[in-house]
Every structure is written in structure tokens, then in C-alpha cells.
Design a protein around this motif. Sequence first.
Motif, mmCIF file in Angstrom:
data_model
loop_
_atom_site.group_PDB
_atom_site.id
_atom_site.type_symbol
_atom_site.label_atom_id
_atom_site.label_comp_id
_atom_site.label_asym_id
_atom_site.label_seq_id
_atom_site.Cartn_x
_atom_site.Cartn_y
_atom_site.Cartn_z
ATOM 1 N N GLN A 50 5.852 1.681 -14.293
ATOM 2 C CA GLN A 50 6.618 1.262 -13.120
ATOM 3 C C GLN A 50 5.716 0.640 -12.064
ATOM 4 N N GLN A 51 4.527 1.238 -11.867
ATOM 5 C CA GLN A 51 3.590 0.706 -10.883
ATOM 6 C C GLN A 51 3.152 -0.696 -11.258
ATOM 7 N N LEU A 52 2.814 -0.893 -12.535
ATOM 8 C CA LEU A 52 2.393 -2.216 -12.988
ATOM 9 C C LEU A 52 3.523 -3.218 -12.874
ATOM 10 N N SER A 53 4.734 -2.785 -13.195
ATOM 11 C CA SER A 53 5.888 -3.676 -13.073
ATOM 12 C C SER A 53 6.086 -4.132 -11.634
ATOM 13 N N TYR B 28 3.687 -4.366 -9.331
ATOM 14 C CA TYR B 28 2.605 -5.300 -9.003
ATOM 15 C C TYR B 28 2.854 -6.677 -9.605
ATOM 16 N N VAL B 29 3.392 -6.706 -10.805
ATOM 17 C CA VAL B 29 3.695 -7.995 -11.447
ATOM 18 C C VAL B 29 4.746 -8.747 -10.639
ATOM 19 N N GLU B 30 5.778 -8.033 -10.224
ATOM 20 C CA GLU B 30 6.822 -8.666 -9.418
ATOM 21 C C GLU B 30 6.269 -9.131 -8.075
ATOM 22 N N ALA B 31 5.408 -8.294 -7.464
ATOM 23 C CA ALA B 31 4.831 -8.664 -6.164
ATOM 24 C C ALA B 31 3.948 -9.894 -6.292
ATOM 25 N N ARG B 32 3.158 -9.998 -7.362
ATOM 26 C CA ARG B 32 2.282 -11.161 -7.507
ATOM 27 C C ARG B 32 3.088 -12.437 -7.700
ATOM 28 N N SER B 33 4.193 -12.359 -8.378
ATOM 29 C CA SER B 33 5.032 -13.543 -8.573
ATOM 30 C C SER B 33 5.757 -13.936 -7.292
ATOM 31 N N MET B 34 6.059 -12.968 -6.425
ATOM 32 C CA MET B 34 6.823 -13.256 -5.209
ATOM 33 C C MET B 34 5.947 -13.735 -4.059
ATOM 34 N N PHE B 35 4.672 -13.288 -4.005
ATOM 35 C CA PHE B 35 3.829 -13.546 -2.834
ATOM 36 C C PHE B 35 2.592 -14.365 -3.196
ATOM 37 N N CYS B 36 2.768 -15.368 -4.034
ATOM 38 C CA CYS B 36 1.618 -16.129 -4.550
ATOM 39 C C CYS B 36 1.031 -17.087 -3.522
ATOM 40 N N ASN B 37 1.722 -17.349 -2.405
ATOM 41 C CA ASN B 37 1.235 -18.326 -1.429
ATOM 42 C C ASN B 37 0.367 -17.709 -0.330
ATOM 43 N N LEU B 38 0.227 -16.418 -0.341
ATOM 44 C CA LEU B 38 -0.578 -15.743 0.680
ATOM 45 C C LEU B 38 -1.795 -15.115 0.004
ATOM 46 N N ALA C 87 -5.554 -3.453 -6.091
ATOM 47 C CA ALA C 87 -4.622 -2.437 -6.597
ATOM 48 C C ALA C 87 -4.557 -2.396 -8.107
ATOM 49 N N CYS C 88 -4.760 -3.532 -8.740
ATOM 50 C CA CYS C 88 -4.575 -3.611 -10.192
ATOM 51 C C CYS C 88 -5.797 -4.259 -10.827
ATOM 52 N N VAL C 89 -6.522 -3.482 -11.642
ATOM 53 C CA VAL C 89 -7.739 -3.988 -12.281
ATOM 54 C C VAL C 89 -7.433 -5.156 -13.199
ATOM 55 N N ALA C 90 -6.240 -5.184 -13.784
ATOM 56 C CA ALA C 90 -5.893 -6.248 -14.734
ATOM 57 C C ALA C 90 -5.909 -7.634 -14.082
ATOM 58 N N LYS D 266 0.815 -1.218 0.000
ATOM 59 C CA LYS D 266 0.000 0.000 0.000
ATOM 60 C C LYS D 266 0.845 1.263 0.000
ATOM 61 N N MET D 267 2.065 1.187 0.522
ATOM 62 C CA MET D 267 2.899 2.375 0.636
ATOM 63 C C MET D 267 3.800 2.596 -0.571
ATOM 64 N N VAL D 268 3.649 1.786 -1.609
ATOM 65 C CA VAL D 268 4.456 1.945 -2.823
ATOM 66 C C VAL D 268 3.623 2.673 -3.871
ATOM 67 N N SER D 269 4.122 3.788 -4.341
ATOM 68 C CA SER D 269 3.403 4.562 -5.351
ATOM 69 C C SER D 269 4.407 5.247 -6.271
ATOM 70 N N PHE D 270 4.227 5.067 -7.585
ATOM 71 C CA PHE D 270 5.065 5.720 -8.589
ATOM 72 C C PHE D 270 4.350 6.908 -9.226
ATOM 73 N N GLY D 271 3.270 7.359 -8.609
ATOM 74 C CA GLY D 271 2.558 8.508 -9.149
ATOM 75 C C GLY D 271 1.917 8.192 -10.486
ATOM 76 N N ARG D 272 2.196 9.009 -11.498
ATOM 77 C CA ARG D 272 1.622 8.829 -12.832
ATOM 78 C C ARG D 272 2.426 7.887 -13.697
ATOM 79 N N ASP D 273 3.487 7.335 -13.150
ATOM 80 C CA ASP D 273 4.298 6.374 -13.913
ATOM 81 C C ASP D 273 3.663 4.993 -13.783
ATOM 82 N N PHE D 274 2.633 4.744 -14.600
ATOM 83 C CA PHE D 274 1.854 3.513 -14.490
ATOM 84 C C PHE D 274 2.657 2.282 -14.892
#
Length: 925
Positions: A640-643, A645-655, A665-668, A630-638
Amino acid sequence: RKGACPSQSWRHRVCPSAPHNHGAPKAQLLSICPFQSWRPERSGAGEKRAGGPGATAHVTGKMAVFPWHSRGRNYKAEFASCRLEAVPLEFGDYHPLKPITVTESKTKKVSRKGSTSSTSSSSSSSVVDPLSSVLDGTDPLSMILLLRPCLDSSRKRRDRDENSIVGSDFEPWASKRGEILARYTTTEKLSINLFMGSEKGKATATSAMSEKVRTRLEELDDFEEGSQKELLNLTQQDYVNRIEELNQSLKDAWASDQKVKALKIVIQCSKLLSDTSVIQFYPSKFVLITDILDTFGKLVYERIFSMCVDNRSVLPDHFSPENVNDTAKETCLNWFFKIASIRELIPRFYVEASILKCNKFLSKTGISECLPRLTCMIRGIGDPLVSVYARAYLCRALLTEMMERCKKLGNNALLLNSVMSAFRAEFIATRSMDFIGMIKECDESGFPKHLLFRSLGLNLALADPPEGDRLQILNEAWKVITKLKNPQDYVNCAEVWVEYTCKHFTKREVNTVLADVIKHMTPDRAFEDSYPQLQSIIKKVIAHFHDFSVLFSVEKFLPFLDMFQKESVRVEVCKCIMEVFIKHQQEPTKDPVILNALLHVCKTMHDSVNALTLEDEKRMLAYLINGFIKMVSFGRDFEQQLSFYVEARSMFCNLEPVLVQLIHACVAYCFITIPSLVGIFTRLNLYLHSGQVALANQCLSQADAFFKAAISLIPEVPKTINIDGKMRPSESFLLEFLCNFFSTLLIVPDHPEHGVLFLVRELLNVIQDYTWEDNSDDKIRIYTCVLHLLSAMSQETYLYHIDKVDSNDSLYGGDTKFLAENNKLCETVMAQILEHLKTLAKDEALKRQSSLGLSFFNSILAHGDLRNNRLNQLSVNLWHLAQRHGCADTRTMVKTLEYIKKRSKHPDMGHLTELALRLPLQTRT
């Protein structure tokens, strides 16, 4: 879809009730209008209208079809009527919190010769004392009252002067009392000796002073030789209560001018300190008894001090014996003579020590002259424990003298450590350099110097030393600490001094300390035996460095973390870091240093999860990781933000909670990740939430897809679900979800290709096919909520909207065909509710029937147009049904009827007056 007109939306809908649908095949009708497939058949052409013959058929008899007509709502007017009435306030002289002034008026009759009686009124504010004109204010009692403020101020000055001797940071003995009483307890039985002396000398009146003194000495002899009563088998609390009673008796005796009796009590209590039979309770006994001794000493001192009052003056702040009058000196000597006549050593020592301060009235050097004599008296006490505590009582508040003796003694390390451990941290901190000087001069053979520095560091962690000495203190301490060869001794000291370094210095000094710790603990993997101390160091560092960009710029911080090789300890350290980050990080961050470091920390926590991990632990880890996301924000640089989230989803898939957070956080991730989740209600709520977000962003097709996905998932809801390790029925959770879903469906516009209210019809078919519990009424409660929804959908303007989304009130604009279909759907839902009420006509279900009947009545009252005769008649039938078997709550029925009568007085509600007359109240009998 915004431009869809009513004719367009109706063109694609085929309904068997519409005249132009007669040529449509039956199969097509059922597939296009699925909710029609379970609509009950209407009664024949001979159906009666309300008000005519046969119109009073009961809801539990042969099922009749009642038409539905929604009540028109003016939401703005209703909101206005529900607001609290504004009452103007008149600000006058009266106020409920203003004090009341009472004026006493006296009326007296004055009789004059030759005149009629007249009355005169006067206000009296005070009554004149006839004796006040006689006295001039110089009587003894008035003198005491006049001097009382002087005595009080003098007492405060004395207390302030005593504090100035040792400093305001000195911790008084009384503050240790509670800690000692709580620590030293016992379950053994205790005994106490109580004096049972005679009262023959209590009130003896003699004229000569010598006779008076002799009489009081005889009373003391009576006490010495008098009988004693021993109380046995006392619990600790009983013992404490007895001591407290003696303390109160001392105060009472002193207040009633029975000074000899007060002295007897003090002597009696002092004797108890010679008993060490229950040795673990002795410290608490010492505290209790010395409280009585302190009270006695204070009373004697105040008594003598008050005798120094002369000519409306008191002693100066720093008085000398020359300022004390002869009467006060004689009284002081008298007290010392009385105490000297006590035969036993222990009570004689303690009682004299309690009034030691009274020597100030006799001689400038009186206290210093008495101390050596009292010290020698202690040598006559045979029991070593009693002897040590006697010395402790003599040394209280004599800190300055004790420190001077420490400096003169050669082997004083143990005593010095005891002083640093016992006294308040503020006191030690302000004299840090003095203590360091004494530590340097200590002989290390008896007590290691590093333990002395550890004790000093513990105090400096709690209190700040003078600013000019801070760096020198750290250098002097670290010179000793860094030379330690034993890793355990080293880390025990370093753990304490790390906090001092973090509090008063920058990241450069902290980095130096961490590097030194790594240097000492890495050889031979010594860190494996010191995980608690190393963990404590990390906690202290992150507790003082809340700016994580500064923390991770400390060069040796991450290498320090590498020493935690044991997984469980490493995970605990990572949790501590994340807790501090979540607590103190106020603004979102995109700092690559922070992101890379905390991703590594979170990955460490996530990878510790396995099949044996408890659910509570999983929730905690997910909470910490979500806090970071929740505390990570790249502002209007979508990108970087999506990148990220992609990394976070791959790292924390067991929780799973982390995946839920990423879906938010990500509609996609909505269509991809929601189906992979395990929790059925988690998926349902995420579909609903995603649909709501899609509506808010005018993505109508996506919203329809999410809502359809939620509807299709409802049949998969199991009968029971796991809540905190316990299996619970799921129907209440499903009811809550559907109510939330209905609130959203109000503002969802119809699709021009799927017909009128297509989502509502699909949802009703799913609810109809769902297998409900046999003894459950949740299905009917859901139908009641649907009735509320359909009533709201029939209004000209809906209660709420989504910006830039045209709901059905805008699309249809109150079209009569839309309203007719809405009403028919309402009738179908009503038929299902009435059918269920009919099935409850059994002895064991009558209470449920009454409750549901009254609930349905209230729904019709709130949402139905009761000007319609048949709907009006249905409400009357439901009222009778609720009361039929005496199962209704009479109080609720009375309040409901009162509400109807109140509403009938509103404009356009006159028809409720007739309704109220048709609603009788029945008693249970």
C-alpha cells in the motif's frame, strides 16, 4: 566482501611501486591505478634525509618529496582529555546569591578609677530615637501613616464596587485611548493658548476664611481676564507634548497645595475643546484633554474623601451623606461654587462633569439631579461636533442608564449598533439575550436588523455567551439571516455566524449552516461575487476542526469547495487547508477518506504550476505537498505504501522538491528519478545520501554504485549556479559536498575486485581534472581534507563505524602494505599542495600563500607523525613560509605556538618540545 582478506584484496591491485608489479604493462598500470598518472617523479638516489646536509630546502624552491607518516590516534583518550574537568563543590554557609548580613560592632573604652582601660564590644541592631519616648503616636503625621493602609484598601474597594456596577467585563475608557490617538492624526499645523497670569495670589496668607475665599475668587478673575499667549504652527507631536506638560503641571500644583493654580490649568485645557479648526484631530484632542479632566476629578474626590477620616476610621464601602463630616461637605460645596463662577460655558460644563461623582458626599440623589441640568447646558453649545463630544463625556460609565434609554426609545437601532461596536465583546456576550430582545423590537426602516445581528455575531466570535443561551441565540439569529434575499447581505452575516457555530456546536450544526450557504449562493452563480466571504468561511471551519477525519465527514464540506471556480482562489483555499493539516496533524494517517480528499487538494495546487509561476510559489506548494506525503504511513503494509508513492510520483512530477522527497521515501526511485532532476547539487547530495542509506542496510554493491554515480557527476558541476535568482560561484558548494563525501568514504570498505582505496583514487582523478578558478585555493583545501581522510584511514580503529559493516580497519587489520600505499597516496597529495604553494610566490598572492602555508602546517601538526625528521623539517619550513613576507596573523601564530608547547607536555609528545624551539616568531618589520 565481509570475508575478504588482505591478500585477496591486494591480489587484484597492481601498483608500480610494488616489487611484484615490474612485469605489468604500463597501460595496465595507469588504468588500474589512475591516481598514479599524475604523481610527481621522485628526486634521484642522492636525496638527503632530514637532519643531514641539504635537508633544509624551502618548499618554494626545487620541489622535494617529503614522506608522510600519520600520527597514531587514541580517540577515546582524546575525547576524555577534551571533557570539562569536574570540580567538587563544597556546600557551606557561603553562597554568592545568599544575602549578606552586616552586624555593626561598637567598641568603647571604659575608664575606672584604679583600674586599667578595658574594651567592651556590643552589637547594635537599632538606634533609639530620643524623641520617640515623648510622642505617644497620636500626632497628625503618625495618624496619616496609620490610616494609609485603610485609605488604600478603601480605594481598591471603591474601584471594585464601580466595576461591579457594569461588570468586570466592562472595558474602561482608558483602554480606548491608544487606539483613538493612533487613528485620528493630522499633518496640519495646530495652535494652543497658554495663560500667562500673574503670581500675586499664589501664596497669600489671610486669617479669615471669608477673606481666603474672596482672594481665591479674585485669582480666578485674574485668570479670566489675564493675558494669554498663543503658540502657533505646532506639529501634532508638539501639541501632544504641550498637553502632557499641562497634565504634569496640574499634578505638581496639586502636590504643592496650589489648588487654585490646578483649577486654572483645568479651565485652560477645557477651553481648547471649543476649537475645531483641525477637525480630523479633534477625537485625539478630546482624549488628551479628558485625561487631564479625569486626573483633576480624581484628585478632588480623593481630597474630600481623605477629609472624612475621623478617630482612625474611614468611610464604609457604601457610605451615605450622613457619614460625611461637615468639613468634607463644606470643602465639596466650595469646589462646586468655584466651578459655578467660571464664566464660559464649555469649561464650566467640563470641569463640573469631571467632579460629578463628588455629589455623593452631599446628597444621595445629587448625581441624578445634576445630570438633567448638565444635559440642558449642552444645548447651549453651538458647534454640533463639540456638542456631541460633550454628551459623550457626560455618558462615560453611565452604560446602565444608556441601555435603559435604548429600551424606552422606539427608533434605537443605530444607537444599539454603536453600543455593540464600541463596547468590549465580553460585555456584549454575557448580555446576548438582552440585545437580541432589543434587536427584535427595533424598527427596521432606519437600520436593517441583519446588520445588528452581524454586529452581535462579531462580538460572540470573540467572547462566549452563557452556555444555556447558546443554542437559542443561534436559532434566533439564523431565523433572520436565512430569510435574507440579497446574496451579499446573506453571506456577510453568514460569514460571521459560521465561526460562532464552529466554536460551540458539532459537525451536524456546521453541516446545516454550510448547506444553507450553498443553497443561497448557488443560484445565478452568486458565489462568484463573494469569494472573499466564502474563503473566510472555509478558514473559520478548518480553524476549529483539526481532526480531518471529522472534517471530511461533514457532508457539505467538499460540495462547498466546489463553489470556488476561479483557479487562483481555489489554489489559495487548498493552501489554507494543507497549512492547517500540516500544523495540527500529529500522527501519521492511512485513512482513505483523508488520503483521497487531500490528494485531490494537492493535485489542484500542483496543476496550477506553469511557466509563469514564481519560484517562491513553487517552493511553498512543494512544502505543503511534502508535508502531506510525510504524514502518510501504512505501517508494515509496504504494498500500500509503495502504491501511494507511485501515485504521488505520477501526480506531482512538475515539482522537483516533491520528487526529492519521494526519492528519500522510496529507495526504488533512486536510480530512476535522481537523473531526471535539474539541480546538480540536489543530485549529488541525493546520490551521497542514497549511498549512506545503502551502507546502513548492508547493501554494499548498491552503495558503491551510488558513490560512483556521484563521482562521475562532479565534472558536470558548472562554474556558477542559480541561488535565489542570483548567479553565484559553485566552488564553495562543491567543497562542502566533497568534505561530506570524504567523511563517508572513511567507512566504505574496499571492493576486492577494484583495488585499495579505489573510490578515493577515482575521486582524486576527477578533482585533478576539474577546471578550477585561476585565483581559487579551493582545490588545495580539498587536498588538505583528503590528507585528513587518509590519515584517519591509517588508524588501527576508525573514529566511527556503521553497524554490521566492516570498514577497512577490520578488513586490513593494520596491514603494512595497506599503510604503505596509504602513505604514498598522502605523499602524492602533499606534492600537489606544495606545488600550488610554489605558484603563489608572487606579490599579489603572498597573503594567500601565508594563509595556506599555516593551514597546511596545522594539518601536519594534527595528523602527521612529527617524530619523522623530514616531516618535522617540512613543518618548520611551512612555519617560516607563513611569516616570510609579514603577511601572517601574529596573534594566530602566537596561539599556535602556545598550543604546541602545551601539547609537548603530554605523554608521547616530548618531540614537540624540540619543534617549538625551531619555530621563531617574527614581527612584520
